[in-house]
Design a protein around this motif. Structure first.
Motif: not given
Length: 77
Positions: A19-25
């Motif tokens: 992932x390029x973003x912070x995958x909180x789930x």
């Protein structure tokens, strides 16, 4: 059961790394998997009641946070 937990952990870690973003789930899933692994390998004869209360509180808080992140449409997997 531990093999299934391990598989889910590796699958979630793969999603996090790709992932390029912070995958909180996904991070919340990894925390839940880690707590499930702790509960599976727990020896109830050697644990204090306050430790058991702490583990149950952690599991409940992880579940509530995952539920709340699931409700937010802006947060993606």
């Amino acid at each position: 059961m531990i093999i299934i937990v391990g598989y889910e952990l590796f699958k979630s870690l793969y999603i996090i790394l790709q992932s390029n973003q912070m995958p909180v789930k996904s991070i919340t899933k990894v925390a839940a998997i880690a707590m499930a692994n702790k509960v599976i390998t727990l020896n109830l004869k050697e644990i204090e009641p306050i430790e058991l209360f702490g583990i149950s509180t952690l599991i409940i808080s992880i579940g509530v946070s995952y539920f709340l992140f699931q409700k937010d449409p802006e947060i993606k997997e």
